[in-house]
Scaffold this active site. Structure first.
Site, PDB file in Angstrom:
ATOM      1  N   LYS A 157      -7.300   9.376   7.149  1.00 12.16           N
ATOM      2  CA  LYS A 157      -6.386   8.899   5.831  1.00 12.16           C
ATOM      3  C   LYS A 157      -6.528   9.826   4.597  1.00 12.16           C
ATOM      4  CE  LYS A 157      -6.577   3.783   6.124  1.00 12.16           C
ATOM      5  NZ  LYS A 157      -7.156   2.581   5.864  1.00 12.16           N
ATOM      6  N   GLY A 163       1.524   3.802   0.181  1.00 12.43           N
ATOM      7  CA  GLY A 163       2.604   3.487   0.669  1.00 12.43           C
ATOM      8  C   GLY A 163       2.854   3.830   2.014  1.00 12.43           C
ATOM      9  N   GLY A 164       1.656   3.673   3.033  1.00 10.42           N
ATOM     10  CA  GLY A 164       1.530   3.724   4.356  1.00 10.42           C
ATOM     11  C   GLY A 164       1.953   5.271   4.981  1.00 10.42           C
ATOM     12  N   TYR A 201     -10.584   3.276  14.117  1.00  8.23           N
ATOM     13  CA  TYR A 201      -9.455   2.847  14.366  1.00  8.23           C
ATOM     14  C   TYR A 201      -9.620   1.543  14.957  1.00  8.23           C
ATOM     15  CZ  TYR A 201      -4.600   2.310  16.214  1.00  8.23           C
ATOM     16  OH  TYR A 201      -3.417   1.875  16.411  1.00  8.23           O
ATOM     17  N   LYS A 235       4.864  -2.259   5.348  1.00  5.56           N
ATOM     18  CA  LYS A 235       5.271  -3.708   5.430  1.00  5.56           C
ATOM     19  C   LYS A 235       6.782  -4.268   5.510  1.00  5.56           C
ATOM     20  CE  LYS A 235       1.036  -4.424   2.868  1.00  5.56           C
ATOM     21  NZ  LYS A 235       0.491  -4.608   1.773  1.00  5.56           N
ATOM     22  N   GLU A 286      -8.422  -1.439   1.742  1.00  2.00           N
ATOM     23  CA  GLU A 286      -8.206  -0.962   0.281  1.00  2.00           C
ATOM     24  C   GLU A 286      -8.244  -2.070  -0.686  1.00  2.00           C
ATOM     25  OE1 GLU A 286      -4.809   1.339  -0.743  1.00  2.00           O
ATOM     26  OE2 GLU A 286      -3.650   0.007   0.591  1.00  2.00           O
ATOM     27  N   ARG A 290      -2.216  -3.364  -8.736  1.00  2.00           N
ATOM     28  CA  ARG A 290      -0.986  -3.625  -9.373  1.00  2.00           C
ATOM     29  C   ARG A 290      -0.365  -4.685  -8.759  1.00  2.00           C
ATOM     30  NH1 ARG A 290       1.857  -2.075  -4.506  1.00  2.00           N
ATOM     31  NH2 ARG A 290       0.716  -0.683  -3.196  1.00  2.00           N
ATOM     32  N   ARG A 336      11.851  -7.842   3.908  1.00  2.00           N
ATOM     33  CA  ARG A 336      12.191  -6.713   3.249  1.00  2.00           C
ATOM     34  C   ARG A 336      13.579  -6.340   3.618  1.00  2.00           C
ATOM     35  NH1 ARG A 336       7.071  -3.037   1.095  1.00  2.00           N
ATOM     36  NH2 ARG A 336       5.522  -4.797   1.115  1.00  2.00           N
TER      37      ARG A 336
HETATM   38  P1  ADP Z   1       2.894  -3.272  -1.066  1.00  3.57           P
HETATM   39  O1  ADP Z   1       1.343  -3.087  -0.795  1.00  3.57           O
HETATM   40  O2  ADP Z   1       3.100  -3.909  -2.604  1.00  3.57           O
HETATM   41  O3  ADP Z   1       3.618  -3.924  -0.369  1.00  3.57           O
HETATM   42  P2  ADP Z   1       3.902  -0.836  -0.455  1.00  3.57           P
HETATM   43  O4  ADP Z   1       2.700  -0.114   0.303  1.00  3.57           O
HETATM   44  O5  ADP Z   1       5.044  -1.153   0.024  1.00  3.57           O
HETATM   45  O6  ADP Z   1       3.477  -2.022  -1.356  1.00  3.57           O
HETATM   46  O7  ADP Z   1       4.604   0.139  -1.724  1.00  3.57           O
HETATM   47  C1  ADP Z   1       5.149  -0.179  -2.595  1.00  3.57           C
HETATM   48  C2  ADP Z   1       5.989   0.951  -3.107  1.00  3.57           C
HETATM   49  O8  ADP Z   1       5.430   1.898  -3.668  1.00  3.57           O
HETATM   50  C3  ADP Z   1       6.712   1.838  -2.062  1.00  3.57           C
HETATM   51  O9  ADP Z   1       7.728   2.219  -2.568  1.00  3.57           O
HETATM   52  C4  ADP Z   1       5.596   2.630  -1.813  1.00  3.57           C
HETATM   53  O10 ADP Z   1       6.153   3.648  -1.076  1.00  3.57           O
HETATM   54  C5  ADP Z   1       5.022   2.952  -3.231  1.00  3.57           C
HETATM   55  N1  ADP Z   1       3.596   3.594  -3.151  1.00  3.57           N
HETATM   56  C6  ADP Z   1       2.478   2.748  -3.196  1.00  3.57           C
HETATM   57  N2  ADP Z   1       1.385   3.548  -3.114  1.00  3.57           N
HETATM   58  C7  ADP Z   1       1.707   4.692  -3.501  1.00  3.57           C
HETATM   59  C8  ADP Z   1       1.134   5.952  -3.647  1.00  3.57           C
HETATM   60  N3  ADP Z   1      -0.106   5.984  -3.618  1.00  3.57           N
HETATM   61  N4  ADP Z   1       1.974   7.123  -3.531  1.00  3.57           N
HETATM   62  C9  ADP Z   1       3.208   7.040  -3.663  1.00  3.57           C
HETATM   63  N5  ADP Z   1       3.959   5.833  -3.406  1.00  3.57           N
HETATM   64  C10 ADP Z   1       3.253   4.821  -3.286  1.00  3.57           C
HETATM   65  P1  ADP Z   2      -1.725   2.376   2.173  1.00  3.58           P
HETATM   66  O1  ADP Z   2      -2.870   2.946   1.018  1.00  3.58           O
HETATM   67  O2  ADP Z   2      -0.921   3.683   2.710  1.00  3.58           O
HETATM   68  O3  ADP Z   2      -1.337   1.125   2.184  1.00  3.58           O
HETATM   69  P2  ADP Z   2      -3.735   1.177   4.113  1.00  3.58           P
HETATM   70  O4  ADP Z   2      -5.278   1.946   4.092  1.00  3.58           O
HETATM   71  O5  ADP Z   2      -3.681   0.150   3.298  1.00  3.58           O
HETATM   72  O6  ADP Z   2      -3.049   2.467   3.495  1.00  3.58           O
HETATM   73  O7  ADP Z   2      -3.321   0.999   5.492  1.00  3.58           O
HETATM   74  C1  ADP Z   2      -2.014   0.868   5.870  1.00  3.58           C
HETATM   75  C2  ADP Z   2      -1.658   0.279   7.176  1.00  3.58           C
HETATM   76  O8  ADP Z   2      -2.332   1.229   8.094  1.00  3.58           O
HETATM   77  C3  ADP Z   2      -2.580  -1.222   7.275  1.00  3.58           C
HETATM   78  O9  ADP Z   2      -1.868  -2.162   6.953  1.00  3.58           O
HETATM   79  C4  ADP Z   2      -2.688  -1.054   9.121  1.00  3.58           C
HETATM   80  O10 ADP Z   2      -1.384  -1.474   9.580  1.00  3.58           O
HETATM   81  C5  ADP Z   2      -2.811   0.477   9.103  1.00  3.58           C
HETATM   82  N1  ADP Z   2      -4.226   0.801   9.200  1.00  3.58           N
HETATM   83  C6  ADP Z   2      -5.074   1.436   8.129  1.00  3.58           C
HETATM   84  N2  ADP Z   2      -6.299   1.327   8.393  1.00  3.58           N
HETATM   85  C7  ADP Z   2      -6.462   1.339   9.871  1.00  3.58           C
HETATM   86  C8  ADP Z   2      -7.553   1.042  10.681  1.00  3.58           C
HETATM   87  N3  ADP Z   2      -8.862   1.581  10.275  1.00  3.58           N
HETATM   88  N4  ADP Z   2      -7.346   0.871  11.960  1.00  3.58           N
HETATM   89  C9  ADP Z   2      -6.336   0.466  12.405  1.00  3.58           C
HETATM   90  N5  ADP Z   2      -4.934   0.419  11.469  1.00  3.58           N
HETATM   91  C10 ADP Z   2      -5.148   0.804  10.324  1.00  3.58           C
HETATM   92 MG    MG Z   3      -2.371  -0.937   1.883  1.00  2.61          MG
END
Ligand code: ADP
Ligand code: ADP
Ligand code: MG
Length: 443
Positions: A157, A163-164, A201, A235, A286, A290, A336
Site C-alpha cells: 500500500k 481512492g482505492g 492480506y 466502492k 484507515e 472528510r 453509485r
Molecule cells: P469514500 O471513501 O468517500 O467512498 P472514495 O474512496 O470513493 O471515497 O473517494 C472519493 C473520491 O476521492 C474519489 O474520487 C477518489 O478517487 C478520491 N480520493 C480519495 N482519496 C484520495 C487520495 N488520497 N488521492 C486522490 N484521490 C482520492
Molecule cells: P484507500 O485509502 O485507497 O481507500 P484502503 O486501505 O481503505 O485504501 O483499502 C481499500 C480497499 O482495499 C478495502 O476496502 C479492501 O477492499 C481492500 N483492502 C485494503 N486493505 C486490505 C487488506 N489488508 N487485505 C485485503 N484487502 C484489503
Molecule cells: Mg479506504
C-alpha cells in the site's frame, strides 16, 4: 454562524454542500474550473468564481487559487467536499493563515491520518484492533526485509494512498520483489510520496466503517456502513447498517472509534474503516478525514444532516445532538451511478441526452446531472447516487430496484445495469458477500 462558504469542489458534492448552506441561511460561492462554468452547482449557488482550467492540478488542486478565491469573494469558510484537497493539511494551513475556516479536521489530524502507516500505529495505541502490518519504508530492500517478519500473502500500500488506487497483492517473495519498484514509482506519481507499507492480506473480507462526528468537547458515532461491494477497491454499493456485523462487535467498535477519535484530537466528520475477516474479527485499515461519498446512507437511517453538522462544528457551534439521541431506523442502500461501461468499468464520458431521476417514497438522488449536461473526462466518473431507505433491508432493496428501473439516463453508459444484476443475486439478497463478490460480474 458563517455568512458565506466557498465550495472548493464540483459535481454532486458541490451541490450537496449548497443544499446544507441554503438550509443554514449561509450564502455560497462555488470555486470551479473552466469547463464546470455552467454546472448545476454554479447555477444554483449564490455566486461562482473560476479558479483555473480543466486540469485538476491547476484548479481543484490549486491551493493558492482556492485561498485567493475565498478572500476575493469574502468567504469566511471553505468546504472542500471529498477527494481533491479535502484531506490536505496544506490547504487547511493556508486557510488558517488567511483567516478563513477550513471545514474539516485540524491540520495535525490531517497529517496524521494522511500517513496511513503512522495512523495504524497511533490507532493501535489508542486501542483499535489493527491489521498486522509494517511501518513505511523507502527502498525495496527495506520492504523485502519487513515482509519476512510479516509473511505472505500481503498487500503493498502507498503511505499517502487513497481512492482505492495503487494496492498490489504479493503472494510470494518473488511477487513482492517484482512489484515494489513499480509500486514505489506509482505512489510517487499518484500521491506525491513514494513511501510504501505492507499489510497482511485479509482473505475474502467485508469492508465496514463507522461514521463519527466530533466537536471541541465530544466525539460521537452515527453507526456503521457496509461498503463491501467494490470494483478494483472502489466502492460501488453501500448500505447502512452493515449487514454482517454482530451486535456485540457493532457495540464494541462504536465505543472504540469514539475513544480513538478523542485520543487523536479529532474534530468534524470522519470515518473509521475496518476489514472484517471470515471469522468475524474486525481490523482497522484507515480513517478518512472528510465527508464520504456514501454519507447519505447514514443520513437516511439516522435523520442527521452530516454536512450541516460539519458546518456547525467548524463554526464552533458543536454537534447539535447527543450520542443517546442517535437512533438507527430501518435500512438504506446507495448505488453509485458512474459514467462507466457496466461490465468493464471503462470510462464513458459525454453528453447526457435524456435524464429523468426517480423519486417516490424512500428514494433520494444526489446528482449534478441533467439533460444536456456534459460528463467531462477530466474528473471522477460519479454521475449520481441513488439512495433508497426502507423499514428493513428487503424494503430498501425493493425500492432501489424500482428506482433504478425508473432512472432514465441516455447518451452515456452507466453502472446501473451492474447494480440491477447485483440486486437480484441470491447471495446479495442473503447478505452473503465479500470484497471479491463483484468480480463474478466483471469481464
Ligand atoms: P469514500 O471513501 O468517500 O467512498 P472514495 O474512496 O470513493 O471515497 O473517494 C472519493 C473520491 O476521492 C474519489 O474520487 C477518489 O478517487 C478520491 N480520493 C480519495 N482519496 C484520495 C487520495 N488520497 N488521492 C486522490 N484521490 C482520492
Ligand atoms: P484507500 O485509502 O485507497 O481507500 P484502503 O486501505 O481503505 O485504501 O483499502 C481499500 C480497499 O482495499 C478495502 O476496502 C479492501 O477492499 C481492500 N483492502 C485494503 N486493505 C486490505 C487488506 N489488508 N487485505 C485485503 N484487502 C484489503
Ligand atoms: Mg479506504
Amino acid at each position: 454562524m458563517f455568512s458565506k462558504v466557498l465550495i472548493a469542489n464540483r459535481g454532486e458534492i458541490a451541490l450537496r454542500i449548497v443544499c446544507a448552506c441554503r438550509e443554514l441561511g449561509i450564502r455560497t460561492s462555488v470555486a470551479h474550473s473552466q469547463p464546470d462554468g455552467d454546472s448545476l452547482a454554479v447555477r444554483l449557488a449564490d455566486e461562482a468564481v473560476c479558479i483555473g482550467p480543466a486540469s485538476s492540478e491547476q484548479s481543484y488542486l490549486n491551493v493558492a487559487a482556492i485561498v485567493t478565491a475565498a478572500a476575493m469573494v469574502g468567504a469566511d469558510a471553505v468546504h472542500p467536499g471529498y477527494g481533491f484537497l479535502s484531506e490536505s493539511a496544506v490547504l487547511a494551513d493556508a486557510c488558517q493563515a488567511a483567516g478563513v475556516v477550513f471545514i474539516g479536521p485540524p491540520p495535525h489530524v490531517l497529517r496524521l491520518l494522511g500517513d496511513k502507516a503512522r495512523a495504524r500505529r497511533v490507532m493501535q495505541a489508542a486501542g483499535l484492533p489493527v491489521v498486522p502490518g509494517t511501518d513505511s519504508f523507502d527502498t525495496p530492500e527495506e520492504g523485502t526485509r519487513l515482509a519476512e517478519t510479516l509473511g505472505f500473502p500481503l498487500l503493498i500500500k502507498a503511505t499517502a494512498g487513497g481512492g482505492g488506487r495503487g494496492l498490489r497483492v504479493a503472494r510470494t517473495a518473488r511477487d513482492l520483489e517484482h512489484s515494489l519498484g513499480a509500486a514505489r514509482r506509482e505512489a510517487a506519481a499518484a500521491f506525491g510520496d513514494p513511501r510504501l507499507y505492507l499489510e497482511r492480506y485479509v482473505d475474502e473480507p467485508r469492508h465496514i466503517e463507522f461514521q463519527i462526528l466530533a466537536d471541541e468537547t465530544r466525539a460521537l458515532h452515527l453507526g456503521d456502513r457496509e461498503c463491501t461491494l467494490q470494483r478494483r477497491h472502489q466502492k460501488l454499493l453501500e448500505e447502512a447498517p452493515a449487514v454482517g456485523l454482530s451486535e456485540e462487535t457493532r457495540h464494541r467498535l462504536g465505543g472504540l472509534v469514539v475513544k480513538a477519535a478523542l485520543a487523536v484530537g479529532y474534530r468534524n466528520a470522519g470515518t473509521f474503516e475496518f476489514l472484517v475477516d471470515r471469522g468475524g474479527a474486525p481490523f482497522f485499515i484507515e480513517a478518512n478525514a472528510r465527508i464520504q461519498v456514501e454519507h447519505p446512507v447514514t443520513e437516511m437511517v439516522t435523520g442527521v444532516d452530516l454536512v450541516k453538522e460539519q458546518i456547525r462544528v467548524a463554526a464552533g457551534e458543536g454537534v447539535s445532538f447527543q450520542q443517546t439521541d442517535v437512533r438507527v431506523t430501518g435500512h438504506a442502500i446507495e448505488c453509485r451511478v458512474n459514467a462507466e461501461q457496466a461490465e468493464t468499468g471503462r470510462p464513458s464520458p459525454g453528453v447526457i441526452r435524456a435524464f429523468v431521476a426517480p423519486g417516490g417514497p424512500g428514494v433520494r438522488v444526489d446528482t449534478y446531472a441533467h439533460a444536456g449536461c456534459m460528463v467531462w473526462p477530466h474528473y471522477d466518473a460519479l454521475v449520481a447516487k441513488v439512495v433508497a431507505h426502507g423499514r428493513d433491508r428487503g424494503e430498501a432493496i425493493a425500492r432501489m430496484r424500482r428506482a433504478l428501473d425508473m432512472f432514465v439516463i441516455e447518451g452515456i453508459e452507466t453502472t446501473m445495469p451492474l447494480h440491477r444484476r447485483v440486486l437480484r443475486e441470491p447471495d446479495f439478497l442473503a447478505g452473503r458477500f465479500t470484497t471479491s463478490f463483484l468480480e463474478r460480474f466483471i469481464t
